[in-house]
Structure formats: structure tokens, C-alpha cells
Design a protein around this motif. Sequence first.
Motif, PDB file in Angstrom:
ATOM      1  N   GLY A  19       0.440  -1.552   0.076  1.00 38.79           N
ATOM      2  CA  GLY A  19       0.140  -0.041  -0.452  1.00 38.79           C
ATOM      3  C   GLY A  19       0.821   1.061  -0.029  1.00 38.79           C
ATOM      4  N   CYS A  34       2.395  -7.767   4.407  1.00 44.41           N
ATOM      5  CA  CYS A  34       1.451  -7.312   2.645  1.00 44.41           C
ATOM      6  C   CYS A  34       2.571  -9.034   1.686  1.00 44.41           C
ATOM      7  CB  CYS A  34       1.604  -6.450   2.027  1.00 44.41           C
ATOM      8  SG  CYS A  34       0.813  -5.357   3.371  1.00 44.41           S
ATOM      9  N   ALA A  38      -3.964 -12.688   3.807  1.00 43.02           N
ATOM     10  CA  ALA A  38      -4.121 -12.291   4.963  1.00 43.02           C
ATOM     11  C   ALA A  38      -4.849 -12.821   5.595  1.00 43.02           C
ATOM     12  CB  ALA A  38      -5.131 -11.205   4.520  1.00 43.02           C
ATOM     13  N   GLU A 383      -5.092  -4.563  10.145  1.00 45.79           N
ATOM     14  CA  GLU A 383      -5.223  -5.541   9.003  1.00 45.79           C
ATOM     15  C   GLU A 383      -6.076  -5.585   8.016  1.00 45.79           C
ATOM     16  OE1 GLU A 383      -2.274  -8.636   8.460  1.00 45.79           O
ATOM     17  OE2 GLU A 383      -2.499  -9.480  10.444  1.00 45.79           O
ATOM     18  N   ARG A 384      -5.366  -6.444   7.244  1.00 45.20           N
ATOM     19  CA  ARG A 384      -6.431  -5.947   5.831  1.00 45.20           C
ATOM     20  C   ARG A 384      -7.175  -7.034   5.626  1.00 45.20           C
ATOM     21  NH1 ARG A 384      -2.009  -8.541   1.729  1.00 45.20           N
ATOM     22  NH2 ARG A 384      -1.213  -9.643   3.263  1.00 45.20           N
ATOM     23  N   ASP A 482     -10.952  -2.262   4.849  1.00 44.78           N
ATOM     24  CA  ASP A 482      -9.666  -1.973   5.136  1.00 44.78           C
ATOM     25  C   ASP A 482      -8.853  -1.115   5.676  1.00 44.78           C
ATOM     26  OD1 ASP A 482     -10.185  -3.246   2.104  1.00 44.78           O
ATOM     27  OD2 ASP A 482     -10.804  -1.336   1.099  1.00 44.78           O
ATOM     28  N   ARG A 483      -8.298  -2.910   6.676  1.00 45.09           N
ATOM     29  CA  ARG A 483      -7.229  -2.192   7.639  1.00 45.09           C
ATOM     30  C   ARG A 483      -7.747  -0.572   8.730  1.00 45.09           C
ATOM     31  NH1 ARG A 483      -1.818  -0.300   5.730  1.00 45.09           N
ATOM     32  NH2 ARG A 483      -1.377  -0.017   7.596  1.00 45.09           N
ATOM     33  N   ASN A 502      -5.660   1.664   4.242  1.00 44.85           N
ATOM     34  CA  ASN A 502      -5.053   1.281   2.271  1.00 44.85           C
ATOM     35  C   ASN A 502      -5.478  -0.768   1.865  1.00 44.85           C
ATOM     36  OD1 ASN A 502      -2.505  -0.502   3.036  1.00 44.85           O
ATOM     37  ND2 ASN A 502      -1.791   1.676   2.954  1.00 44.85           N
ATOM     38  N   ASN A 503      -6.322  -0.936   1.331  1.00 41.12           N
ATOM     39  CA  ASN A 503      -6.451  -2.986   0.619  1.00 41.12           C
ATOM     40  C   ASN A 503      -6.207  -2.880  -0.595  1.00 41.12           C
ATOM     41  OD1 ASN A 503      -6.508  -5.479   1.033  1.00 41.12           O
ATOM     42  ND2 ASN A 503      -8.068  -5.525   1.895  1.00 41.12           N
ATOM     43  N   ARG A 506      -7.567  -6.151  -1.861  1.00 43.58           N
ATOM     44  CA  ARG A 506      -8.794  -6.401  -2.498  1.00 43.58           C
ATOM     45  C   ARG A 506      -9.080  -6.270  -3.584  1.00 43.58           C
ATOM     46  NH1 ARG A 506     -13.453  -5.094   0.975  1.00 43.58           N
ATOM     47  NH2 ARG A 506     -12.961  -4.180   2.371  1.00 43.58           N
ATOM     48  N   ASN A 515     -16.137  -0.404   1.901  1.00 45.09           N
ATOM     49  CA  ASN A 515     -14.482  -0.163   1.008  1.00 45.09           C
ATOM     50  C   ASN A 515     -15.152  -0.196  -0.737  1.00 45.09           C
ATOM     51  OD1 ASN A 515     -13.046  -1.287   4.037  1.00 45.09           O
ATOM     52  ND2 ASN A 515     -15.282  -2.565   3.728  1.00 45.09           N
TER      53      ASN A 515
END
Length: 681
Positions: A19, A34, A38, A383-384, A482-483, A502-503, A506, A515
Motif C-alpha cells: 500500500g 503484505c 491475509a 490488518e487487511r 480496509d486496514r 488501504n488494502n 481487495r 470499502n
Amino acid sequence: MPESAPRRPLLPLIGQVGGGRSRATCRFRCGDACFHDAPNTSGNAYFGDIFTAVLSRRNALRAGAVGAGASALGLGSLGPALAEPENGGRNPRLRFKSVAPNSEDKVTVPEGYDHNVVVRWGDAVLPDAPEFDFEDQTAAAQEKQFGYNCDYVDFIQLDDDRGLLWVNHEYTNEKLMFAGYTDGTDVEVEQILVSMAAHGGSVVEIERIGGTGGWRLATGERRFNRRITATTRMELTGPAAGHELLRTGQDPTGTEVFGMLNNCAGGKTPWGTILTCEENFNQYFVGGEGVAEEDKPALKRYGIKVEGDTRKGNRRFDRAEERFDLSKHPHEANRFGYVVEVDPTDPGSTPRKRTMLGRIKHEGATTRVTSDGRVAVYMGDDERFDYMYKFVTAGKYRKGSRRHNMTLLDSGTLYVARLTGNSPPEEIDGSGRLPSDGEFDGTGEWIPLCSATESFVDGFTVAEVLIHTRLAADAAGATKMDRPEDIEPSPVTGKVYAALTNNSAREPGQADEPNPRGPNKFGHILEIVEDRNDAGAETFTWNVPIVCGDPEDESTYFAGFDKSKVAHISAPDNVTFDDRGNLWIATDGQPGSLGTNDQLCAVPVEGRFRGELRTFATVPVGAETCGPFITEDNLTVFMAPQHPGEDGTVENPQSTWPDHRGYPRPSVVSIWHTRGKKVGR
């Protein structure tokens, strides 16, 4: 182009991953999270978004919130009522000129402002601390000196000119701490011990510089100064304390643990204690391949390696203390991942890990008083595809009763969030395009997981909910986010704001209304209005006022404000508020996503200037913007540039901020208006 919104230069994106974080940040902060799948492999829908007729309920809730706003209780100045906005009324506007995007190795602030370094890595904290010696570091010295990196910042005013600064020391980057550092078994044990001593947190007494908003380390007696490290004795409290999953050979009672790890964000209670939060604790443990098979799924859900060579790339704390080897101490990891309560005014007090607030990768723990006097704590699991949480105490806050209030976080109800969008699913395609109603919004509920005496999740006891909170939330059907990082209520309106950093994992088909982009490289902000504007409510409405990125990108959104007049922003991380309710946002990952240094932004979230985002400050090369904290008098912004020059080494530094003597030193700065105005005016 308006002066308030300078456009970014085109810069090369070097050494960035995921991200937008640097490769070294991924390695040292979160153990390359990352680069792995996940941990959330639950079957929870990416959208609990069955299209239903929720508009009438949403509007009714909003109407109720407006009516309740004047009487609802909030934290504010730790008093019983929401703060009144001043000098701005319903349309607060930021008056500073945006700082231009840059890649300079310094802190930049707006015209009319100044800044200074308050405290840096290695500065003396305890009275007998030796002078910092970069070439000859020892654990004994580091235990008395300001720790490495600096994330969450809080401030407690003692009088007009003195105060206490709390700072989290999230993690260490040994490649910038030690010349010739190499990973693996050849690392000197003394270097590992130095790193352990550089984790944790610091309390330092500071004093005002003249009559300004600038601050520096206090001189004379500093009776409150304290260092907390990865080896400080702590107490496990609450319903899970003493459970067999928390017992080890060192601690057969399951109530005593040494140290806190990877403390990221935090919060302050109405009674003045600090809540500091353990986040990426998983990366400190090895030996997961040697635990019992029935224990591996829970460890894996928290990102702990349970197969292959679990020692490769690890910090190897196990070489200094055997307890970090799970093959020998399989329950030690269960004793990390908590909210830790610290009394900054009592340097002899024992920090307490409050199990009632659950065990996750805690990003923050911010508070608000409910309409009936209880205390709500808002928390994100960074976390994602993980979740947002809330805890509400069973007992009520009693102003001035420290003994009573220090028991509140051991009993109450722990919740996890489920969000539902109100647009047809086919209108949410992952592009960030607004649905036909012109807004990403919907309703939500706080799903109870357990109280201190009763589990509400089938198959889990109370202690199991609190120790394996992620698994319990999976079973409860929480919404994958998303985190979710900092989640904080406004002291002016009571609305709650969540930073979704961010993520990039996804996929477009996994996008949902809360999201709305897949992949989500730049992050977004979520606004929550709880039923009756009461922090104790179990239902809420929500909307997405800011979809981050370059304003020239059509997928971005700034609450409908003219995008030609706003600054860019990516990877929102920590948030805070000024006295008029403007939202201040620190970023973490802009170098890799937008090609510019990370920044501190501010944006009105009420009135006709809602969405007019401006850049207040930028941090040095490779640094992340941490903190931030605005003092109650609104004369000072504390900001913590963490990990400057992260991708460098001692031999090849990418930053030498702040002293420019060959190596970087993570530090905390104070920023103020040179004419004595409140910040943002």
C-alpha cells in the motif's frame, strides 16, 4: 490552481511495496505482512449488503442524532459535555496555506508557523541516563534513554508552562541503529537487548519555550519521567487473566507478563491514564512449527508463522529470552496484543494489560463517555480485511475517583462492527464511482461478542473470546474492512471517524459500500453517527466523506468539495481534532502511492467547507507522520516523524534528520504559530 492546493511533483517510486510503505518498514514494523496471505480466511461476506429499505431508518437516526447533539456526553476536555466550537460556528475553515508536496529531508510547516525538536531517540529520560553514544550503545543505557521510533503521542498539562509527554516506541530498525548489522543468528545478543530496551514507551516532562506554543525537555527535577520497555513487568487483568491459555512456565498464574511490543496508537481515559496499544506482536515469535496442531489455527489467524523456517527474517528476541520461542513456551504469544493502561503520573505503577478490550492488532483505543456515564473505547484491528471494535464499560465514570475508575476497563461489553450499504450491490463496482444516490453510506450495528460474565459467540467461552478475539469476530459475522487504524470520536459533534489506510489485496469483486474501491491503494475515511449520538448505542449510520488519492483521479471524493481546491492525501493513519472539530489526519505510505513525503493534513467535516483538505506539515524522507496531538489550548501540534530514512543503512543513510550528523533519529516535534494564534487559524 488555488494556492491552498499545490499539486505534487512526479517522483520516482523507489523501494515501495504493497500500500505504499517502504520495503524496510514492512520488514521491521509488521514482519512483511503484505507479502503473506491475509490472516482472515473466514467466510464472512465482503459486504453484509443485502439491499434493503433502510433509507427511512437512516434518516430517522440522523434526525435523532441532530436533536440529541447538544445534550450528548463526550470526552472533550475530559468533562461531561461536548465541546462548543468557537470562532467558526457551523462553518469552521482552515486559514493556513497548504504546504507544497516535496521530498526534502526536513519537516516543513506553513508560512507563519515554526517548529522544533522536543525529544529524539537516545535523549536522556531518567536522571542517571548517560549521554547517547551511537557508536557504543548498551541495553543498560537505552533503558534510561528515549526509545526508538515514536508513534502515538499524548500530552497531559501540569500547569501553564509544564506538561507530560507520552510517546509509544513502536518498533526498531536495526539497520539504522547499528553499523554493519546483519540478520540472523550472528546478531550480537547485546544488540537484541538494546532493541528490546528501545521498544515500549516514554514519559518525559517538558516545558514551554517562552510564551510560545513550542516545547522542549524540561530542566530541573523531572519526577514523572519513565521508560517502559519489552521487559517491564506488567499485570494481566480482566476476565481472561489466569486462563490456561495465558499460563506459561515462567508465569503459572497467567497474570504476570514482561513487556509490551509494537505499540502503535492509543488514547487517553477520562481519568487521565494512557491507553497504549500492542499491534504487530506476531513478528517477535519463532517456533510456531513446534506447537500443538490444535493451537496452530489461532496462531496463524494472528499472522504467526506455524510452518517452515519460522526463525528466518525474525528479530530473534528468542536468542536473548527463551520465552519468544513458542516451541518451548507455546502460550507466550497469547500474552501480547492488548490495550495497556499506564498511569503517567505514577512512575512506580504497574502497567496493566486489559484483556476485556480483546486481543487483536490494536491500532488505537480512544474514548467517549456515554449518555448514562459509562465509557466507550473505539479500536481498530490494523490488518487487511479485519474489523472495527468498541468496548463499553459496565460501570460509570466518577469524576475525581481514580480508584474506582481504574477498575472500569475490566468489566463491560466488547463489540465488533457490521456495516450494511444502502445502494444496490451492482452500483459498487470497485472503481470508487459514487452510487446513484450520490454517497457511499448505510447503516451498521455493534455486535456483542461477550460481557465479563457471558459469551455471545457460540462455541467460545468469555476467556476464549478475549484471547482469540479475531476468531470470535469471524464467527459473529463482522464486516471485513480496509486496514482499520485510528478510530476517534469528535469532541465537538460526537461523530466517530475511522481511518481505513488501504488494502491493495481487495479485488474489484470484493468491493462493498463501506470499502468502495478494489484494490484500495490510497485508503479512505469513514464517518459514524451512533444512534441518538450516544456512544453506548448498538446501532449507527455511516458514510464515507473522503476517498483518498490525487484529486485529479476520478475515483477520489472529498465530501463533494471542489477537488481543484484540495490537496492530495494517501494512506490515512492516525487522526485527531482541533477545538472547532476539524479533522487532522496523519499519513503513512504516500511515498509509494503518490510519490511525495508523508504529511499531516486537516479538513473541516462540518459546514460548507466540509471536504476542503489542506496539508499542514510534511515529514522527512522515508518518515511516517505519527502522533498527532493538539493541545487543549490549540496553540501546539505535536507530531512524531517516525522511521526517517527507513530504507537506508548506517553506511548508506537516506536521511540524517534531525541533526544531520550521519544517521537519522526518530523524534517528536512541536509546531506553533509565530504570532501566538491557535493552530489552523
